[in-house]
Scaffold this active site. Structure first.
Site, PDB file in Angstrom:
ATOM      1  N   ARG A 158      57.699  82.714  59.302  1.00 42.45           N
ATOM      2  CA  ARG A 158      58.542  82.538  58.101  1.00 42.45           C
ATOM      3  C   ARG A 158      59.950  83.085  58.300  1.00 42.45           C
ATOM      4  NH1 ARG A 158      59.266  86.263  54.596  1.00 42.45           N
ATOM      5  NH2 ARG A 158      57.166  87.096  54.819  1.00 42.45           N
ATOM      6  N   ASP A 180      78.500  69.034  51.749  1.00 43.68           N
ATOM      7  CA  ASP A 180      77.250  68.369  52.116  1.00 43.68           C
ATOM      8  C   ASP A 180      77.651  67.219  53.041  1.00 43.68           C
ATOM      9  OD1 ASP A 180      75.075  66.618  52.261  1.00 43.68           O
ATOM     10  OD2 ASP A 180      74.353  67.145  50.260  1.00 43.68           O
TER      11      ASP A 180
HETATM   12  C1  LIG Z   1      68.556  63.597  50.531  1.00 44.06           C
HETATM   13  C2  LIG Z   1      69.783  64.387  50.270  1.00 44.06           C
HETATM   14  C3  LIG Z   1      69.714  65.751  49.939  1.00 44.06           C
HETATM   15  C4  LIG Z   1      68.388  66.474  49.763  1.00 44.06           C
HETATM   16  O1  LIG Z   1      67.678  66.546  50.943  1.00 44.06           O
HETATM   17  P1  LIG Z   1      66.061  66.669  51.023  1.00 44.06           P
HETATM   18  O2  LIG Z   1      65.829  66.718  52.483  1.00 44.06           O
HETATM   19  O3  LIG Z   1      65.497  65.450  50.349  1.00 44.06           O
HETATM   20  O4  LIG Z   1      65.693  67.917  50.313  1.00 44.06           O
HETATM   21  C5  LIG Z   1      70.895  66.428  49.745  1.00 44.06           C
HETATM   22  N1  LIG Z   1      72.095  65.816  49.851  1.00 44.06           N
HETATM   23  C6  LIG Z   1      72.205  64.514  50.140  1.00 44.06           C
HETATM   24  C7  LIG Z   1      73.556  63.893  50.248  1.00 44.06           C
HETATM   25  C8  LIG Z   1      71.054  63.747  50.370  1.00 44.06           C
HETATM   26  O5  LIG Z   1      71.169  62.451  50.656  1.00 44.06           O
END
Ligand SMILES: *Cc1c(COP(=O)(O)O)cnc(C)c1O
Length: 392
Positions: free
Chosen positions: A50, A176
């Site tokens: 973990r 992101d």
């Molecule tokens: C899919 C996605 C997420 C979340 O990711 P998971 O792996 O589904 O938890 C976050 N940001 C963007 C832009 C995504 O496409």
């Protein structure tokens, strides 16, 4: 392996264990929950599954940092585990966060539904209009958060202005980078403090695992890892093995997807049954100049509207397509198609959707690695059927 190697080389060689384990060409799966005590004197250094420190975790972290040109990186059980843990490692009660207004649904829900209960406040900003950000700043603001390419209209924020604004106001800048992938954009090179990814998408690329990553300044990545050690959103070694395998072809996949998506976008833009195409690689896209300046490619994601704004006709069109699979998610080797009004933006009223540019005939397409000609031919036959239905 030298740090001047190109990304294709880094994807294969960066971060790998030397010497190789028992000479194995591939990093094995370390299916061991715990490891012999080696005199560690810090809780976080104890070798335990973990605590994110098996070779499956640390090799991936080193490789991700190398391909984004960043100091450090870590992986998590999902994109949302990476994003929520990153926020919680920086924010505490009384703090405030600024976020781009059209976020990934999971991030939007976490911020609006979970953060207020922890005493953390938020404001949304128009990420294309830096002049409007100043009036949203508070002395409690800690983070400015955007997405490289935002769903579903593929808008691109004023990224260098985000970095500059964060420096001026001593905020942590986070992006992101899931949609662009490290092949098309490397946030650390522009000066972002952190980038987060859903590795479920392009990084793994085969639609068969869930995973996340946080990449950036070493001090910040360390505190995200320590928070993850507490919250427990650790990536499983099997998923780590598949992500490691998937990443080796990232550059090949994404370059093909860049090229294919551009050709498909150009084809659709000329088609008489299509209203509007949203792809940053098209000159008609509002963020084209920005994307061209900052990205090495425009990505595999595009969206478009049928001229006929009708949910039934659009659903019929999706059913008529033979190759793209009608499913949420993105970034895999198979092309996927969705209608955002019935998936990612179902929670909004029709009027609210329209306000942000999501009509009932808007379709989102994630370009796979099929032959571009075959995908275009498939669109051609399905659009021909739309035209006959409309003219009848
Ligand atoms: C899919 C996605 C997420 C979340 O990711 P998971 O792996 O589904 O938890 C976050 N940001 C963007 C832009 C995504 O496409």
């Amino acid at each position: 392996m030298s740090s001047s190697n190109k990304v294709e080389t880094k994807l294969i060689h960066a971060g790998e264990l030397r010497p190789r384990v028992a000479g194995a060409v591939n990093l094995p799966i370390f299916q061991s929950a715990t490891y012999e005590y080696g005199g560690e004197d810090d809780y976080h250094d104890i070798r335990y599954i973990r605590l994110n420190n098996t070779p499956n975790h640390t090799v991936l972290g080193a490789k991700l940092a190398a391909i984004e040109g960043a100091q450090a990186a870590m992986v998590a059980a999902s994109g949302m585990a990476a994003i929520s843990t990153t926020f919680l490692s920086i924010l505490s009660k009384g703090d405030h966060i600024l976020l781009q207004d059209c976020l990934y649904g999971g991030t939007h829900d976490f911020v609006t539904k979970d953060l207020p209960g922890l005493g953390i406040e938020y404001d949304f900003i128009n990420a294309s209009d830096p002049a409007s950000w100043e009036k949203k700043i508070r002395k409690e603001t800690k983070i400015i958060y955007v997405e490289t390419i935002a769903n579903p209209l593929m808008d691109v924020p004023e990224l260098p202005a985000v970095v500059e604004f964060a420096r001026t106001h001593k905020l942590v800048s986070i992006v992101d980078n899931t949609f662009a992938s490290p092949i098309n954009f490397r946030p650390a090179e522009m000066g972002f403090d952190l980038s987060v990814h859903s590795c479920t998408k392009y990084l793994n690329g085969h639609s068969d695992i869930v995973g996340g990553a946080c990449i950036g300044k070493a001090e910040l990545v360390k505190s995200v890892t320590r928070k993850l050690n507490h919250l427990g959103g650790t990536m499983d070694p099997h998923a780590a093995f598949l992500l490691h395998r998937g990443m080796k072809t990232l550059a090949l996949r994404v370059r093909h997807q860049n090229e294919s998506a551009l050709k498909i976008a150009q084809y659709l833009e000329k088609h008489s049954a299509i209203g509007k195409v949203n792809y940053p690689g098209l000159e008609s896209h509002p963020a084209h100049a920005r994307a061209k300046e900052w990205f090495d490619g425009f990505g595999g994601m595009l969206s478009f509207e049928l001229k006929e704004e009708d949910a039934g006709i659009t659903d019929q069109f999706l059913k008529t397509l033979q190759l793209p699979i009608c499913a949420p998610s993105l970034g895999g080797v198979e092309s996927l198609i969705t209608r955002p009004a019935t998936t990612s933006h179902l929670g909004l009223s029709k009027a609210d959707r329209k306000k942000i540019g999501i009509t009932d005939s808007l379709v989102r397409f994630s370009t796979g690695i099929e032959a571009t000609e075959d995908l275009i031919e498939d669109f051609e036959q399905a659009l021909k059927k739309v035209s006959t239905t409309v003219s009848r």
